[in-house]
Design an enzyme around this catalytic site. Structure first.
Site, PDB file in Angstrom:
ATOM      1  N   GLN A  50       0.894  -1.193  -0.067  1.00  0.00           N
ATOM      2  CA  GLN A  50       0.111  -0.113  -0.001  1.00  0.00           C
ATOM      3  C   GLN A  50       0.932   1.257   0.194  1.00  0.00           C
ATOM      4  OE1 GLN A  50      -3.058   0.196  -0.367  1.00  0.00           O
ATOM      5  NE2 GLN A  50      -3.428  -1.898  -0.761  1.00  0.00           N
ATOM      6  N   SER A  51       1.875   1.218  -0.959  1.00  0.00           N
ATOM      7  CA  SER A  51       2.755   2.276  -0.943  1.00  0.00           C
ATOM      8  C   SER A  51       2.282   3.698  -1.359  1.00  0.00           C
ATOM      9  CB  SER A  51       4.286   1.982  -1.663  1.00  0.00           C
ATOM     10  OG  SER A  51       5.035   3.070  -1.993  1.00  0.00           O
TER      11      SER A  51
END
Length: 325
Positions: A69-70
């Site tokens: 989930q960068s």
């Protein structure tokens, strides 16, 4: 150094009135979540400098890395789409059960997503991709996790100057600037701005993953490669302040207590923090004002570094269960 103009700047500063009254302090938030929709968050300030260097040197492919989930990967994918650059993302983590949040947007924005196992090296994979691109006539530009290097950190050196200008407009001097620390570049830029301007503010980082000592080492390495930095190791060791008490169950993992706190803040102030970065840091900021290191600071600026798109379905389901009780 040259930069691209992508983010909506300057981002505004607003006071959290209810929490300020509760804590008997003046707590403000710099809304770097307003840097853009696709680019939302702190990463785009750093990417403005990194991508400018890539374009100037004739690179056609950007390679970077992050977690599932960068925010950084999503912002990179969006910026690459805008400037017609190919984007290779190295995403390390467990194979997701469903494609959601930032990872979903990576695909939508046209990035080539390379999923690797948690134990695999992101750097090795990035180098492998770079060699492949170079062998076929392309030219790659590698950006580290979070764009946290000397080039990317210029974005937050510039942000510090922006804050100084806003202090004049608002008639406020901030005693402390508080932010989440996940790779060190944002902190490094703000710290150097504070140092070069002789502002003597407390730049207070709250770790979301690694120990304070690990982050001090990373930030020191970044600072040593930035122009104008002449402080010695002893000074850096004493003046880089990282609190690692709020990592909780680990990177990107949330306790029910943390989620409940974020819901309470949302319903009190109409502002949403994410569970991975800003949520952990804001909870730390709140606690340290109440009973810790920040008790004596009267004007505090918290940097909202984005993250709204990183809420996972699992986290949302847990919050809905809380709300239905």
């Amino acid at each position: 150094m040259e930069k691209l103009k992508i983010a909506n700047l300057p981002t505004r500063i607003e006071k959290l009135e209810k929490i300020s009254n509760e804590l008997d302090t003046n707590l403000y938030v710099k809304r770097d979540d307003f840097t853009g929709t696709e680019y939302s968050g702190n990463k785009i300030r750093k990417l403005e400098y990194a991508l400018a260097e890539a374009v100037k040197t004739g690179c056609d492919t950007i390679i970077t890395a992050g977690a599932t989930q960068s925010n950084h990967c999503r912002a990179t994918a969006a910026a690459c789409a805008k400037y017609g650059l190919k984007c290779e993302l190295v995403i390390r983590g467990e194979e997701p059960e469903q494609i959601e949040g930032n990872l979903f947007l990576d695909y939508v924005l046209g990035a080539n997503v390379n999923l690797i196992k948690p134990e695999d090296s992101r750097e090795d994979k990035m180098n492998e991709i770079s060699e492949r691109i170079e062998s076929t006539g392309g030219k790659a530009y590698l950006i580290p996790v979070g764009a946290s290097n000397a080039v990317g950190s210029l974005g937050y050196l510039e942000c510090f100057e922006e804050i100084l200008n806003q202090e004049k407009e608002l008639g406020i001097i901030f005693d402390a600037i508080v932010l989440s620390v996940g790779s060190g570049g944002t902190y490094a830029g703000l710290w150097l701005g504070n140092y070069l301007n002789k502002s003597e503010k407390l730049v207070y980082g709250i770790s979301v993953s690694d120990s304070s000592e690990e982050f001090k080492e990373q930030i020191t390495d970044i600072l040593k490669n930035m122009d104008g930095m002449d402080a010695d190791d002893d000074y850096l060791g004493k003046n880089i302040v990282i609190n690692d008490k709020y990592i909780g169950e680990g990177y990107a993992k949330s306790t029910d207590e943390e989620l409940k706190f974020l819901v309470e803040v949302a319903q009190s102030e109409g502002i949403i923090f994410d569970p991975c970065y800003t949520g952990k840091a804001f909870k730390g900021c709140y606690n340290e004002i109440k009973e810790g290191d920040l008790r004596t600071a009267k004007n505090i600026l918290f940097i909202h570094t984005g993250g709204l798109m990183g809420w996972t379905m699992e986290q949302r389901n847990r919050v809905m269960e809380m709300l239905e009780r």
